[in-house]
Motif scaffolding. Structure first.
Motif, mmCIF file in Angstrom:
data_model
loop_
_atom_site.group_PDB
_atom_site.id
_atom_site.type_symbol
_atom_site.label_atom_id
_atom_site.label_comp_id
_atom_site.label_asym_id
_atom_site.label_seq_id
_atom_site.Cartn_x
_atom_site.Cartn_y
_atom_site.Cartn_z
ATOM 1 N N CYS A 253 -2.972 10.655 2.002
ATOM 2 C CA CYS A 253 -1.784 10.474 2.822
ATOM 3 C C CYS A 253 -2.134 9.947 4.200
ATOM 4 C CB CYS A 253 -1.014 11.788 2.965
ATOM 5 S SG CYS A 253 0.665 11.553 3.612
ATOM 6 N N ARG A 256 1.826 6.760 3.908
ATOM 7 C CA ARG A 256 2.492 7.029 2.639
ATOM 8 C C ARG A 256 1.707 8.101 1.895
ATOM 9 N NH1 ARG A 256 6.323 3.317 1.238
ATOM 10 N NH2 ARG A 256 6.307 3.962 -0.951
ATOM 11 N N THR A 258 0.271 9.382 -1.629
ATOM 12 C CA THR A 258 -0.124 8.981 -2.976
ATOM 13 C C THR A 258 -0.904 10.123 -3.612
ATOM 14 O OG1 THR A 258 -0.298 6.659 -2.303
ATOM 15 C CG2 THR A 258 -1.442 7.302 -4.315
ATOM 16 N N GLY A 260 -3.136 11.131 -7.174
ATOM 17 C CA GLY A 260 -3.740 10.729 -8.432
ATOM 18 C C GLY A 260 -4.031 11.935 -9.302
ATOM 19 N N VAL A 277 -0.485 2.439 -12.392
ATOM 20 C CA VAL A 277 -0.368 1.462 -11.320
ATOM 21 C C VAL A 277 0.767 0.483 -11.594
ATOM 22 C CG1 VAL A 277 -2.041 -0.158 -12.301
ATOM 23 C CG2 VAL A 277 -1.704 -0.082 -9.820
ATOM 24 N N HIS A 280 3.639 2.225 -10.174
ATOM 25 C CA HIS A 280 3.449 2.518 -8.745
ATOM 26 C C HIS A 280 2.453 1.520 -8.155
ATOM 27 C CE1 HIS A 280 5.636 6.275 -9.314
ATOM 28 N NE2 HIS A 280 4.855 6.535 -10.353
ATOM 29 N N ASP A 282 2.002 0.131 -5.327
ATOM 30 C CA ASP A 282 1.461 0.353 -3.983
ATOM 31 C C ASP A 282 0.225 1.247 -4.002
ATOM 32 O OD1 ASP A 282 3.313 -1.264 -2.786
ATOM 33 O OD2 ASP A 282 4.641 0.356 -2.148
ATOM 34 N N THR A 283 0.009 1.961 -5.102
ATOM 35 C CA THR A 283 -1.167 2.832 -5.165
ATOM 36 C C THR A 283 -2.456 2.033 -5.369
ATOM 37 O OG1 THR A 283 -0.990 3.157 -7.571
ATOM 38 C CG2 THR A 283 0.221 4.694 -6.152
ATOM 39 N N VAL A 286 -4.747 2.058 -2.528
ATOM 40 C CA VAL A 286 -5.353 3.364 -2.248
ATOM 41 C C VAL A 286 -6.527 3.620 -3.184
ATOM 42 C CG1 VAL A 286 -4.955 5.856 -2.140
ATOM 43 C CG2 VAL A 286 -3.152 4.271 -1.420
ATOM 44 N N TYR A 287 -6.307 3.405 -4.475
ATOM 45 C CA TYR A 287 -7.304 3.783 -5.466
ATOM 46 C C TYR A 287 -8.057 2.595 -6.072
ATOM 47 C CZ TYR A 287 -5.235 8.429 -5.263
ATOM 48 O OH TYR A 287 -4.789 9.640 -4.835
ATOM 49 N N ARG A 295 -1.029 8.365 -11.680
ATOM 50 C CA ARG A 295 -0.789 8.449 -10.234
ATOM 51 C C ARG A 295 0.698 8.396 -9.924
ATOM 52 N NH1 ARG A 295 -3.898 2.933 -8.705
ATOM 53 N NH2 ARG A 295 -5.469 3.868 -10.067
ATOM 54 N N ASP A 297 3.297 7.239 -6.411
ATOM 55 C CA ASP A 297 3.529 6.849 -5.018
ATOM 56 C C ASP A 297 4.760 7.614 -4.556
ATOM 57 O OD1 ASP A 297 3.983 5.668 -2.577
ATOM 58 O OD2 ASP A 297 4.726 3.781 -3.407
#
Length: 352
Positions: A253, A256, A258, A260, A277, A280, A282-283, A286-287, A295, A297
Motif C-alpha cells: 500500500c 493504492r 493491493t 496478493g 492480473v 486487476h 493495475d496490480t 506492483v507485482y 490478487r 486491486d
C-alpha cells in the motif's frame, strides 16, 4: 508576518510549526497556558471547560484541552494536555482529507526535519477520543518536555502541541493485553529525540470475528493514511498449517492498496473472491510478472471495500488450513517502513 490578530497576511504553516516547537509552555499550568497564548499573539476565549485561543487563522481557532476525567490519570501537575491548532480544511471525503494532510506534511517537514515518530491512532485517539472517519494518521516531532504532532482532524489536519509525558504515559498504559486495547500502528526512527521512547505491549486476537473486524478497520483506512504520511507499506502475512508457515498474503500500500494471495494448489482462490492480473491490471506495476497469480486491486483513499476484503482474507486463511488467529503471522519485514520501526497494534496478530 507573525499571524497575530489583525495581520494582513496569514503566517505560513511552517512558521507556525517553528513557533510552536520553540514556545515556552510553562509546565502547562493555567499561568503557563495564558503566557503561551500571549507569546503566540493569541487572545483567550471560550469557557473554563472548553478554552479557545483566538488565532485569526482561516482554518479556525485553537483549542486547549483541560485535564478531565479521562486525562487525570496520566498527568503530573499539568492542567492542560494539548493545544490543537487547525491549519487546513478540506472536503469531507478520504481523498481530499489525505491530500490536505499530505500538503501540510510537505510544508512542515522541511521546516522541522524528519518526524521522529509516525503512525495512525486507528479508532482510538489520545485519551480515548475517536478518530476521523477516513483515517487517523499522525507525525510527531518529539521533544523532552513537549511534542508537536501533525494530526488528522474532523475537518482537516491540525498542529497539536502537547506535553510529552502524559501522551506517552497514556499510550504506554493501554498495553494491557485485552482485545482492541490499542488500535492503529506506531513507528519510531533512530532520531536521538526518541531516547527513552517505549513501545507498549500488544494484544492478541482470540477469534476470527476479531481478525475480520481488525482487518476491516486497518485495510479501509490504509491507502488514505499511507498517502497522507507519504509512506509505503509492504506486509507479508504467513499462515501456519500442518505444512509449515508459508507466505499466504502480501499487502502492498502506497497511494493504492493491493493484496496478493499465494494459496496452495488445492484451494480455489477464484471461488473466494480473488482475481488475476487480467481482472486487476493495475496490480502489474506492483507485482510484475513474478508475483502472486491471485490478487486484488482494492483502490486508493476511501475506495477499499474493507469488510469484504477482511472476510475474503479470513475465508482464504481458513480454507488453507489456518486453524487459529495466532497462526496468521505478520512477517517482520513489515516492521521496517521508510526508516521507522513499526508495530501494527490494531491487527492483534503475532509477528514473526
Amino acid at each position: 508576518m507573525n499571524g497575530q490578530r489583525g495581520s494582513i497576511e496569514e503566517e505560513s504553516i511552517a512558521d507556525l510549526a517553528r513557533r510552536l516547537v520553540a514556545a515556552d509552555t510553562g509546565g502547562w499550568t493555567p499561568d503557563g497556558a495564558r503566557a503561551l497564548a500571549a507569546e503566540l499573539g493569541w487572545a483567550w476565549g471560550g469557557t473554563p471547560e472548553s478554552p479557545v485561543l483566538i488565532t485569526g487563522r482561516a482554518a479556525g481557532n485553537a483549542r486547549l484541552r483541560p485535564v478531565g476525567r479521562f486525562e487525570k490519570s496520566y498527568v503530573d501537575g499539568e492542567s492542560y494536555v494539548e493545544v490543537a491548532v487547525p491549519v487546513a480544511t478540506a472536503a469531507r471525503e478520504a481523498a481530499a482529507q489525505a491530500a490536505a494532510y499530505r500538503t501540510v506534511r510537505t510544508e512542515v517537514t522541511p521546516a522541522l526535519g524528519t518526524p521522529s515518530i509516525m503512525g495512525s491512532h486507528g479508532d482510538l485517539g489520545p485519551y480515548y477520543d475517536g478518530g476521523p472517519f477516513w483515517g487517523a494518521p499522525f507525525l510527531r516531532w518529539r521533544g523532552r518536555e513537549d511534542t508537536l504532532e501533525l494530526r488528522a482532524g474532523t475537518e482537516g489536519p491540525g498542529l497539536v502541541l502537547q506535553p510529552t509525558r502524559p501522551a506517552e504515559n497514556w499510550f504506554w498504559r493501554q498495553g494491557i493485553g485485552e482485545e482492541y486495547a490499542i488500535s492503529g500502528f506506531f513507528g519510531g526512527n533512530r532520531d536521538p529525540a526518541n531516547s527513552g521512547l517505549g513501545f507498549p505491549g500488544g494484544w492478541a486476537a482470540r477469534s476470527w470475528e476479531t481478525v475480520t473486524r481488525t482487518l476491516d478497520g486497518f485495510l479501509g483506512a490504509l491507502p488514505a493514511e499511507t498517502t497522507a504520511l507519504g509512506i509505503r507499506i509492504g506486509m507479508p502475512v504467513h499462515g501456519r498449517t500442518d505444512r509449515g508457515a508459508p507466505l499466504l498474503f502480501h499487502v502492498a500500500c502506497g497511494d493504492r492498496l493491493t493484496i496478493g494471495c499465494f494459496a496452495p494448489d488445492d484451494v480455489d482462490p477464484a471461488s473466494l473472491g480473488w482475481g488475476t492480473v487480467a481482472q486487476h491490471p493495475d496490480t502489474a506495476s506492483v507485482y510484475g510478472d513474478g508475483g502472486p497469480v491471485w490478487r486484488v486491486d482494492a483502490g486508493g483513499p476511501g475506495e477499499p471495500k474493507s469488510r469484504a476484503l477482511a472476510e475474503m482474507l479470513v475465508a482464504t486463511a481458513r480454507a488453507v488450513g489456518v486453524n487459529d488467529p495466532s497462526d496468521l503471522i505478520v512477517g517482520r519485514e513489515a516492521e521496517d517502513v521508510d526508516g521507522y520501526h513499526v508495530t501494527y497494534y490494531g491487527l492483534g496478530l503475532p509477528t514473526g
